[in-house]
Scaffold this motif. Structure first.
Motif, PDB file in Angstrom:
ATOM      1  N   LEU A  91      -5.060   9.762   2.040  1.00 48.36           N
ATOM      2  CA  LEU A  91      -4.894   9.694   0.565  1.00 48.36           C
ATOM      3  C   LEU A  91      -5.642  10.600  -0.195  1.00 48.36           C
ATOM      4  O   LEU A  91      -5.471  10.833  -1.332  1.00 48.36           O
ATOM      5  CB  LEU A  91      -5.016   8.163   0.360  1.00 48.36           C
ATOM      6  N   ILE A  97       4.523   8.644  -6.350  1.00 51.17           N
ATOM      7  CA  ILE A  97       3.455  10.038  -6.714  1.00 51.17           C
ATOM      8  C   ILE A  97       4.550  10.849  -6.832  1.00 51.17           C
ATOM      9  O   ILE A  97       5.140  11.404  -6.035  1.00 51.17           O
ATOM     10  CB  ILE A  97       2.762  10.214  -5.604  1.00 51.17           C
ATOM     11  N   ALA A 102       0.259   8.741 -10.348  1.00 52.41           N
ATOM     12  CA  ALA A 102       0.996   7.668  -9.981  1.00 52.41           C
ATOM     13  C   ALA A 102       1.767   7.493 -11.221  1.00 52.41           C
ATOM     14  O   ALA A 102       1.310   7.066 -12.301  1.00 52.41           O
ATOM     15  CB  ALA A 102       0.270   6.553  -9.253  1.00 52.41           C
ATOM     16  N   LYS A 156       1.025  -1.382  -0.021  1.00 54.44           N
ATOM     17  CA  LYS A 156       0.172   0.090  -0.006  1.00 54.44           C
ATOM     18  C   LYS A 156       0.890   1.157   0.121  1.00 54.44           C
ATOM     19  O   LYS A 156       2.113   1.272   0.403  1.00 54.44           O
ATOM     20  CB  LYS A 156      -1.083  -0.005   1.122  1.00 54.44           C
ATOM     21  N   TRP A 157       0.334   2.304  -0.353  1.00 55.79           N
ATOM     22  CA  TRP A 157       0.959   3.700  -0.289  1.00 55.79           C
ATOM     23  C   TRP A 157       1.520   3.948   0.982  1.00 55.79           C
ATOM     24  O   TRP A 157       0.932   3.942   1.948  1.00 55.79           O
ATOM     25  CB  TRP A 157      -0.051   4.834  -0.823  1.00 55.79           C
ATOM     26  N   LEU A 180      -3.227  10.806  -6.228  1.00 49.82           N
ATOM     27  CA  LEU A 180      -2.902   9.341  -6.939  1.00 49.82           C
ATOM     28  C   LEU A 180      -3.130   8.952  -8.335  1.00 49.82           C
ATOM     29  O   LEU A 180      -2.364   7.934  -8.770  1.00 49.82           O
ATOM     30  CB  LEU A 180      -3.980   8.461  -6.002  1.00 49.82           C
ATOM     31  N   ASP A 181      -3.830   9.660  -8.953  1.00 48.58           N
ATOM     32  CA  ASP A 181      -4.160   9.650 -10.500  1.00 48.58           C
ATOM     33  C   ASP A 181      -2.686   9.876 -11.373  1.00 48.58           C
ATOM     34  O   ASP A 181      -2.654   9.528 -12.514  1.00 48.58           O
ATOM     35  CB  ASP A 181      -5.126  10.676 -11.226  1.00 48.58           C
ATOM     36  N   SER A 183       5.918  14.083  -4.282  1.00 49.14           N
ATOM     37  CA  SER A 183       5.079  13.834  -3.093  1.00 49.14           C
ATOM     38  C   SER A 183       6.381  14.207  -2.171  1.00 49.14           C
ATOM     39  O   SER A 183       6.040  14.322  -0.963  1.00 49.14           O
ATOM     40  CB  SER A 183       4.348  12.666  -2.912  1.00 49.14           C
ATOM     41  N   VAL A 190      -3.900  13.101  -1.664  1.00 43.12           N
ATOM     42  CA  VAL A 190      -2.749  12.737  -2.619  1.00 43.12           C
ATOM     43  C   VAL A 190      -3.164  12.764  -4.037  1.00 43.12           C
ATOM     44  O   VAL A 190      -4.122  11.978  -4.331  1.00 43.12           O
ATOM     45  CB  VAL A 190      -2.055  11.418  -1.963  1.00 43.12           C
ATOM     46  N   ASP A 194      -6.583   5.945   4.123  1.00 44.51           N
ATOM     47  CA  ASP A 194      -7.362   6.098   3.233  1.00 44.51           C
ATOM     48  C   ASP A 194      -7.951   7.404   3.297  1.00 44.51           C
ATOM     49  O   ASP A 194      -7.690   8.299   2.311  1.00 44.51           O
ATOM     50  CB  ASP A 194      -8.875   5.293   3.052  1.00 44.51           C
TER      51      ASP A 194
END
Ligand SMILES: O=C(O)CCC(=O)C(=O)O
Length: 299
Positions: free
Chosen positions: A191, A164, A199, A129-130, A196-197, A167, A194, A188
């Motif tokens: 996030l 990311i 990445a 996970k992130w 995330l799209d 970041s 953040v 979550d």
């Protein structure tokens, strides 16, 4: 040293553009730097260790075993403190090629921090996970960099490392759950802030380097492909970065100067970092175990 001071040093192995990309984005994927012979030596060492793990029924201080592991199909998910498990790993980590690459990113004086080899096995390789790395091992500055190398070809389906962009210059997140226990991932609700799209995946042929700064948010998907994904990860810092707490997985080389000179002064970044659990007291198995909330005690 600041990024500007590091970039003012002449490039050694990485190009100026690659170094600038790393400081702008907090990660870097680099190909065609590792000679075939070096890669083959690492692959042979890794196969020997996987074969050795077949004799184990439970994880120990060298191998963290995946739930599917058995004698017929050995599946360690991590070789812990890799540089202590086979001489080939330390030869690689301390080679002038690798320490020059580290110097291009942290400055000419380089300290070794830690080492591990993460596997993702086909059909079962777990998601990571992130997360950010530095909350597990805070230092006096944020120079620590993880330099990963894929020992086999890695495509999108095999669960490559993803980062990311940018970041590293934003927030550090908590890696504790609501009950106050270490989780090793970003919750979550955090996030949601953040991107995330954005990445970026670091897939590539065997020998590709996947590099992330210690503040950069990164993670990887499950392996839904047909091939194992062995990723050897070595962590280096500038010599003037000093660990603030006991490392989760110390090696016999942790703290060793592998290039240049020891620092006479520490460099202290004013940005704060939350202190993790006391690994020297509580023990640490692996990010897989932490993120799955498995028992963290050494077995
Ligand atoms: O193996 C991976 O995909 C990620 C490794 C990682 O980020 C870690 O072990 O901290």
């Amino acid at each position: 040293m600041t990024p500007e001071e590091i970039l003012a040093q002449p490039p050694l192995t990485l190009s100026r553009r690659q170094r600038e990309f790393y400081f702008e984005n907090g990660y870097l994927s680099a190909q065609d730097l590792i000679p075939r012979e070096m890669l083959d030596t690492l692959r042979k060492a890794t196969q020997d260790l996987v074969d050795e793990s077949a004799g184990l029924a439970a994880s120990n201080d060298r191998f963290d075993l995946s739930p599917q592991h058995c004698a017929e199909t050995p599946q360690p998910r991590r070789i812990r403190a890799a540089v202590d498990q086979h001489s080939a790993y330390w030869q690689f980590a301390s080679s002038s090629l690798m320490t020059d690459i580290a110097a291009d990113l942290v400055g000419p004086d380089v300290k070794f921090h830690s080492s591990k080899l993460n596997f993702k096995w086909p059909g079962g390789g777990e998601e990571i996970k992130w997360h950010q790395d530095i909350p597990a091992w805070p230092h006096s500055n944020f120079s620590p960099v993880t330099i990963g190398i894929y020992l086999e070809d890695v495509a999108t389906a095999d669960g490559p490392l993803a980062a990311i962009p940018g970041s590293q210059d934003r927030d550090l997140f908590d890696h504790f759950g609501e009950n106050g226990a270490w989780t090793g991932f970003i919750a979550d609700q955090d996030l949601t802030s953040v991107a995330l799209d954005n990445a970026e995946e670091m897939a590539g042929p065997a020998g590709t380097l996947a590099i992330v700064n210690c503040r950069t948010i990164h993670g990887s998907q499950r392996n839904t492909g047909k091939h194992a994904r062995p990723l050897l990860l070595n962590v280096y810092s500038s010599a003037d970065a000093f660990a603030l707490c006991a490392p989760p997985t110390p090696t016999s080389h942790t703290g060793e100067i592998v290039r240049g000179e020891p620092a006479r002064w520490s460099h202290n970044d004013p940005r704060p970092c939350r202190i993790p659990p006391d690994w020297s007291r509580d023990g640490y198995v692996s990010i897989f175990a932490a993120q799955n909330q498995e028992n963290q005690a050494q077995t």
